[in-house]
Design a protein around this motif. Structure first.
Motif, mmCIF file in Angstrom:
data_model
loop_
_atom_site.group_PDB
_atom_site.id
_atom_site.type_symbol
_atom_site.label_atom_id
_atom_site.label_comp_id
_atom_site.label_asym_id
_atom_site.label_seq_id
_atom_site.Cartn_x
_atom_site.Cartn_y
_atom_site.Cartn_z
ATOM 1 N N GLY A 238 77.624 52.684 31.786
ATOM 2 C CA GLY A 238 76.870 51.699 31.006
ATOM 3 C C GLY A 238 75.638 51.228 31.754
ATOM 4 O O GLY A 238 75.104 51.948 32.611
ATOM 5 N N ASP A 239 75.188 50.008 31.464
ATOM 6 C CA ASP A 239 73.892 49.586 32.018
ATOM 7 C C ASP A 239 73.973 48.425 33.004
ATOM 8 O O ASP A 239 72.963 47.773 33.262
ATOM 9 N N SER A 240 75.157 48.149 33.559
ATOM 10 C CA SER A 240 75.176 47.217 34.691
ATOM 11 C C SER A 240 74.722 47.998 35.924
ATOM 12 O O SER A 240 74.957 49.199 36.017
ATOM 13 N N ARG A 241 74.038 47.304 36.835
ATOM 14 C CA ARG A 241 73.349 48.032 37.906
ATOM 15 C C ARG A 241 73.798 47.633 39.304
ATOM 16 O O ARG A 241 74.261 46.514 39.517
ATOM 17 N N ALA A 242 73.562 48.552 40.252
ATOM 18 C CA ALA A 242 73.662 48.218 41.686
ATOM 19 C C ALA A 242 72.308 48.498 42.317
ATOM 20 O O ALA A 242 71.640 49.500 41.991
ATOM 21 N N TYR A 243 71.887 47.576 43.173
ATOM 22 C CA TYR A 243 70.661 47.753 43.956
ATOM 23 C C TYR A 243 71.018 47.619 45.436
ATOM 24 O O TYR A 243 71.957 46.895 45.795
ATOM 25 N N LEU A 244 70.193 48.277 46.278
ATOM 26 C CA LEU A 244 70.345 48.139 47.729
ATOM 27 C C LEU A 244 69.017 47.698 48.326
ATOM 28 O O LEU A 244 67.980 48.327 48.073
ATOM 29 N N LEU A 245 69.064 46.598 49.066
ATOM 30 C CA LEU A 245 67.883 46.143 49.814
ATOM 31 C C LEU A 245 68.086 46.560 51.266
ATOM 32 O O LEU A 245 69.021 46.095 51.931
ATOM 33 N N ARG A 246 67.229 47.470 51.737
ATOM 34 C CA ARG A 246 67.319 47.939 53.128
ATOM 35 C C ARG A 246 65.901 48.002 53.694
ATOM 36 O O ARG A 246 65.013 48.535 53.029
ATOM 37 N N ASP A 247 65.709 47.437 54.849
ATOM 38 C CA ASP A 247 64.367 47.392 55.462
ATOM 39 C C ASP A 247 63.356 46.799 54.480
ATOM 40 O O ASP A 247 62.240 47.312 54.345
ATOM 41 N N LYS A 248 63.749 45.755 53.762
ATOM 42 C CA LYS A 248 62.887 45.016 52.835
ATOM 43 C C LYS A 248 62.444 45.840 51.616
ATOM 44 O O LYS A 248 61.516 45.458 50.907
ATOM 45 N N VAL A 249 63.088 46.985 51.405
ATOM 46 C CA VAL A 249 62.766 47.795 50.228
ATOM 47 C C VAL A 249 63.964 47.776 49.284
ATOM 48 O O VAL A 249 65.099 48.062 49.698
ATOM 49 N N LEU A 250 63.706 47.416 47.997
ATOM 50 C CA LEU A 250 64.784 47.363 47.006
ATOM 51 C C LEU A 250 64.846 48.693 46.261
ATOM 52 O O LEU A 250 63.828 49.180 45.760
ATOM 53 N N ARG A 251 66.051 49.254 46.208
ATOM 54 C CA ARG A 251 66.233 50.556 45.561
ATOM 55 C C ARG A 251 67.394 50.452 44.587
ATOM 56 O O ARG A 251 68.454 49.916 44.930
ATOM 57 N N GLN A 252 67.173 50.931 43.348
ATOM 58 C CA GLN A 252 68.269 50.936 42.369
ATOM 59 C C GLN A 252 69.178 52.123 42.667
ATOM 60 O O GLN A 252 68.694 53.252 42.811
ATOM 61 N N LEU A 253 70.482 51.873 42.784
ATOM 62 C CA LEU A 253 71.421 52.941 43.155
ATOM 63 C C LEU A 253 72.033 53.618 41.935
ATOM 64 O O LEU A 253 72.709 54.627 42.064
ATOM 65 N N THR A 254 71.841 53.030 40.755
ATOM 66 C CA THR A 254 72.525 53.527 39.553
ATOM 67 C C THR A 254 71.510 53.903 38.473
ATOM 68 O O THR A 254 70.401 53.368 38.450
ATOM 69 N N ASP A 255 71.907 54.802 37.591
ATOM 70 C CA ASP A 255 71.127 55.103 36.383
ATOM 71 C C ASP A 255 71.767 54.358 35.220
ATOM 72 O O ASP A 255 72.997 54.416 35.044
ATOM 73 N N ASP A 256 70.940 53.679 34.412
ATOM 74 C CA ASP A 256 71.476 53.015 33.216
ATOM 75 C C ASP A 256 71.885 54.064 32.181
ATOM 76 O O ASP A 256 71.104 54.974 31.890
ATOM 77 N N HIS A 257 73.066 53.903 31.630
ATOM 78 C CA HIS A 257 73.480 54.768 30.515
ATOM 79 C C HIS A 257 73.140 54.055 29.213
ATOM 80 O O HIS A 257 74.009 53.536 28.514
ATOM 81 N N SER A 258 71.829 54.007 28.931
ATOM 82 C CA SER A 258 71.357 53.319 27.735
ATOM 83 C C SER A 258 70.189 54.106 27.162
ATOM 84 O O SER A 258 69.582 54.935 27.865
ATOM 85 N N VAL A 259 69.879 53.825 25.913
ATOM 86 C CA VAL A 259 68.763 54.524 25.263
ATOM 87 C C VAL A 259 67.475 54.264 26.038
ATOM 88 O O VAL A 259 66.719 55.184 26.343
ATOM 89 N N THR A 260 67.239 52.987 26.396
ATOM 90 C CA THR A 260 65.997 52.680 27.111
ATOM 91 C C THR A 260 66.020 53.285 28.523
ATOM 92 O O THR A 260 64.989 53.739 29.014
ATOM 93 N N GLY A 261 67.200 53.315 29.150
ATOM 94 C CA GLY A 261 67.319 53.921 30.478
ATOM 95 C C GLY A 261 66.906 55.385 30.455
ATOM 96 O O GLY A 261 66.183 55.873 31.325
ATOM 97 N N GLU A 262 67.386 56.101 29.414
ATOM 98 C CA GLU A 262 67.032 57.530 29.280
ATOM 99 C C GLU A 262 65.527 57.677 29.087
ATOM 100 O O GLU A 262 64.888 58.554 29.673
ATOM 101 N N LEU A 263 64.937 56.791 28.245
ATOM 102 C CA LEU A 263 63.497 56.882 27.954
ATOM 103 C C LEU A 263 62.670 56.590 29.210
ATOM 104 O O LEU A 263 61.654 57.248 29.451
ATOM 105 N N VAL A 264 63.117 55.619 30.015
ATOM 106 C CA VAL A 264 62.398 55.312 31.264
ATOM 107 C C VAL A 264 62.465 56.515 32.210
ATOM 108 O O VAL A 264 61.463 56.910 32.803
ATOM 109 N N ARG A 265 63.630 57.128 32.318
ATOM 110 C CA ARG A 265 63.772 58.277 33.229
ATOM 111 C C ARG A 265 62.917 59.453 32.777
ATOM 112 O O ARG A 265 62.440 60.234 33.591
ATOM 113 N N ARG A 266 62.707 59.572 31.435
ATOM 114 C CA ARG A 266 61.867 60.671 30.932
ATOM 115 C C ARG A 266 60.385 60.307 30.975
ATOM 116 O O ARG A 266 59.544 61.075 30.540
ATOM 117 N N GLY A 267 60.072 59.097 31.437
ATOM 118 C CA GLY A 267 58.671 58.677 31.545
ATOM 119 C C GLY A 267 58.068 58.248 30.217
ATOM 120 O O GLY A 267 56.851 58.118 30.092
#
Ligand code: MG
Length: 363
Positions: A238-267
């Motif tokens: 689904g679309d709950s997320r995990a992020y990791l902040l390391r060396d002051k850089v925030l990185r999303q660790l998960t892909d959203d399983h949502s219509v908008t998530g798919e559209l964002v990944r396809r640009g």
């Protein structure tokens, strides 16, 4: 128990009527579970009362379900169908873990794997097992009447579920899934965490089919577990997320399983457009709506000082990633970070339930 002598049954008669062998009856009596109503002082013959027939059959059914004697005893003392539900969930998780262990054994035999590989690199140093220092916050938001999110954490786990299917289905699905995954994960491995997610999926699916008012319920789930090899294991549906902040850089660790998530990944959509998209709540994968679920999973080495965020969409649909990153970087501790994230989601609109777990990797 006051029993009339002429109502008493010999152990043979009681055995016949209850369907339990005398040997089994004696073993239950030895365990203090089904004590004979009377014993002949001179011959030692045992006698049972008709009122004990139900208990005898109940004990036997619970033993056949694998419940230990001590648990059977306390259930007889305090009868409750809730305890049966809890045992059913245990059985579910146990079965999935055993199947997974057999799958692992099968793949090890097939792959002819070197049994004594190098010990995992414990990057947190000096061999100390890291743990998570966590803060958990959940808020109903500014527009909803009920909170169908669940957030929980302990020193090896950070988890968020976001129920769907309305009240009460959404509440039941998110709570059941969170509880089961927490129960299943002991810190062993990513595979163990994924097995917990599959067991939770099956339990939500089964529960929904048994009740008309729960029909169609489901939930997202995102969990980060700290495993014995000092890795962060991440699973999500689904679309709950995990992020990791390391060396002051925030990185999303998960892909959203949502219509908008798919559209964002396809640009085809920006993150900012996704936050306002009318279909931002339409999920392409949900826990509990099919008999099986395919959870994403990944693992990476935990480093002392890592700061994690697990959250529901009520956060990131109100707060952009760069703002999340800034708050996570500047907050002095996990409690301040969690409070600041919730406060910003509410002040930006609070259109949905919002939940966060902020966790620091410490050793
Ligand atoms: Mg939500």
């Amino acid at each position: 128990m006051l029993v009339l002598v002429d109502e008493l049954m010999s152990i043979g008669e009681f055995s016949e009527r209850s369907g339990l062998s005398p040997k089994r009856l004696r073993s239950y009596a030895a365990g203090g579970l089904l004590v004979p109503a009377a014993v002949d002082a001179s011959s030692g013959y045992r006698y049972y009362a008709p009122g004990q027939l139900r208990d005898a059959k109940l004990i036997d059914a619970l033993r056949a379900a694998g419940m230990p004697l001590s648990a059977v005893g306390s259930l007889l003392d305090q009868p409750s169908t809730g305890r049966l539900d809890a045992w059913a969930r245990h059985v579910e998780v146990d079965a999935v873990q055993k199947r997974d262990a057999l799958d692992l054994a099968r793949s090890l035999l097939a792959a002819d794997v070197e049994p004594h590989g190098p010990i995992a690199d414990q990057r947190s140093g000096k061999g100390a097992m890291p743990r998570l220092n966590t803060a958990v916050r959940t808020d109903v938001g500014r527009q909803r009447d009920t909170n169908e999110d669940v957030a929980l954490a302990h020193e090896r786990l950070a988890l968020v579920t976001d129920g769907m299917g309305g009240h009460p289905g959404g509440d039941v699905a998110s709570a059941l899934a969170a509880e089961l995954v927490q129960a299943a994960f002991t810190g062993r491995s990513l595979d163990e965490l994924r097995a917990g997610v599959r067991a939770a999926n099956r339990a939500v699916w089964d529960r929904a089919r048994r009740s008309e008012e729960l029909e169609g319920m489901g939930t997202t789930l995102c969990a980060v577990g700290l495993t014995d090899d000092a890795h962060l294991s991440v699973v999500n549906v689904g679309d709950s997320r995990a992020y990791l902040l390391r060396d002051k850089v925030l990185r999303q660790l998960t892909d959203d399983h949502s219509v908008t998530g798919e559209l964002v990944r396809r640009g085809e959509l920006t993150e900012a457009e996704a936050r306002e998209h009318p279909h931002r709540r339409v999920l392409t994968r949900v826990l509990g709506v099919r008999p099986d679920v395919d959870a994403d999973g990944r693992a990476e080495a935990a480093i002392n000082g890592d700061r994690l965020l697990v959250c529901s969409d009520g956060l990131f649909n109100e707060v952009a990633d760069d703002e999340i990153g800034a708050l996570m970087t500047t907050a002095p501790d996990v409690i301040a970070a969690a409070d600041a994230l919730i406060a910003l989601a509410l002040s930006n609109g609070g259109r949905d339930n919002v939940s966060v777990v902020v966790a620091d990797v410490v050793s």
